[in-house]
Write an enzyme that holds these catalytic residues in place. Sequence first.
Site, PDB file in Angstrom:
ATOM      1  N   ASP A  18       0.815  -1.218   0.000  1.00 35.23           N
ATOM      2  CA  ASP A  18       0.000   0.000   0.000  1.00 35.23           C
ATOM      3  C   ASP A  18       0.848   1.266   0.000  1.00 35.23           C
ATOM      4  OD1 ASP A  18      -2.437  -1.447   0.097  1.00 35.23           O
ATOM      5  OD2 ASP A  18      -2.276  -1.657   2.258  1.00 35.23           O
ATOM      6  N   SER A 179      -2.268 -10.163   3.223  1.00 34.43           N
ATOM      7  CA  SER A 179      -2.145  -8.881   3.927  1.00 34.43           C
ATOM      8  C   SER A 179      -1.600  -9.193   5.309  1.00 34.43           C
ATOM      9  CB  SER A 179      -3.514  -8.209   4.032  1.00 34.43           C
ATOM     10  OG  SER A 179      -3.414  -7.012   4.781  1.00 34.43           O
TER      11      SER A 179
END
Length: 409
Positions: A18, A179
């Site tokens: 991200d 993640s």
Amino acid sequence: MDKSKIKKVVLAYSGGLDTSIIIPWLKENYNNCEVIAVSGNVGQADELEGLEEKALKTGASKLYVEDLTDEFVDEYIIPTVQAGAKYEEYMLGTSFARPIIAKRIVEIAVAEGADAICHGCTGKGNDQVRFELAIKAYAPDMPIIAPWREWDIKSRDEEIDYAEAHNIPLKINRETNYSKDKNLWHLSHEGLDLEDAGNEPLYDKEGFLEMGVSPIKAPDEPTYITLDFEKGKPVAFNDKKMSAKDIILELNKVGGANGIGLLDIVENRLVGMKCRGVYETPGGAILYFAHNYLETICLDKMTAHEKQKLSITFAELVYNGQWYTPLREALTAFVDKTQETVTGKVRIKLYKGNMIKAGVWSDYSLYSEEIATFGEDDCYNQADSAGFINLFGLPIKVQAQVNAKNNKK
């Protein structure tokens, strides 16, 4: 937000997927603004390697790497353990890391004269709340940029597409694109096959677990350990005095080797959805277990029961990002009072994912073998219990008499 006024942005930077693409995205969408990256070191170890080079190559003007590990342990982790606070069994590894990181980011943003703070949290997660509540607590008027709430990118696959198009190096690929969040307390896994609640976690697959092994691969012989506490704080491991941080690191090693601390849960996120996660918290699991073990002999009944109730509220505050609130501070003050006599030693046997109680000692112990014995004693008159039961059961007796009288009508 008036984008034309945004000239300098401080970014909460991990170097993960991200935040790696956010640096060029900010420069493309916010007037080629200066981006200052800040990484809070809360024990993510190898994830910090090469971070400065990567940040500068992708467009940041500088990178701060702030060592927050001691403060993280002493001011956030240990008070939460003392409170016995777990959120639906989750030991809050990501939750209590965010406030301390956000607090330091605000301090740097103010010192740098930044026009905004940016984070890489998604609009589906809890972390956006945790970061932003902490920012509001220390810089209530600071603009906040959250790209996941602005950009057209819809998935982690599209993030990888963006990274490849901008020649941004990544440590992951599409097949290993869990993640993850890592610090000295835990490692979380979400996404990919874990999104199907019917899939068993791949504990025995090479590379899935990073902090230890599955119980199946743990040794066939048990490992005994001891922990000493003073006022609810760990002070020694296997009779060796050390800091709480070093104790956690040692517990991570021995716990991981014995398959301790694996948690697979579907938790209720703050934003309303249920989400499945797999957590590795080997040292944390042992620390919670040992602390609770000691409390069973050191706390009186009413205090212990009230503390159990309030631990749920404490955990919800931490999980929901409300660390910097009067209620959390008040609950910590209550917990501190309860810990005044939580001093002593515990021994635990670790065996293939299990923690087994193997002995507890304290000078403040409220447990009396002499009183509790099934053998002969000179300090407990069993005849006293008859009067106690008569008084304790009086409301039940009266209710039964009234019911019987009315049923005859």
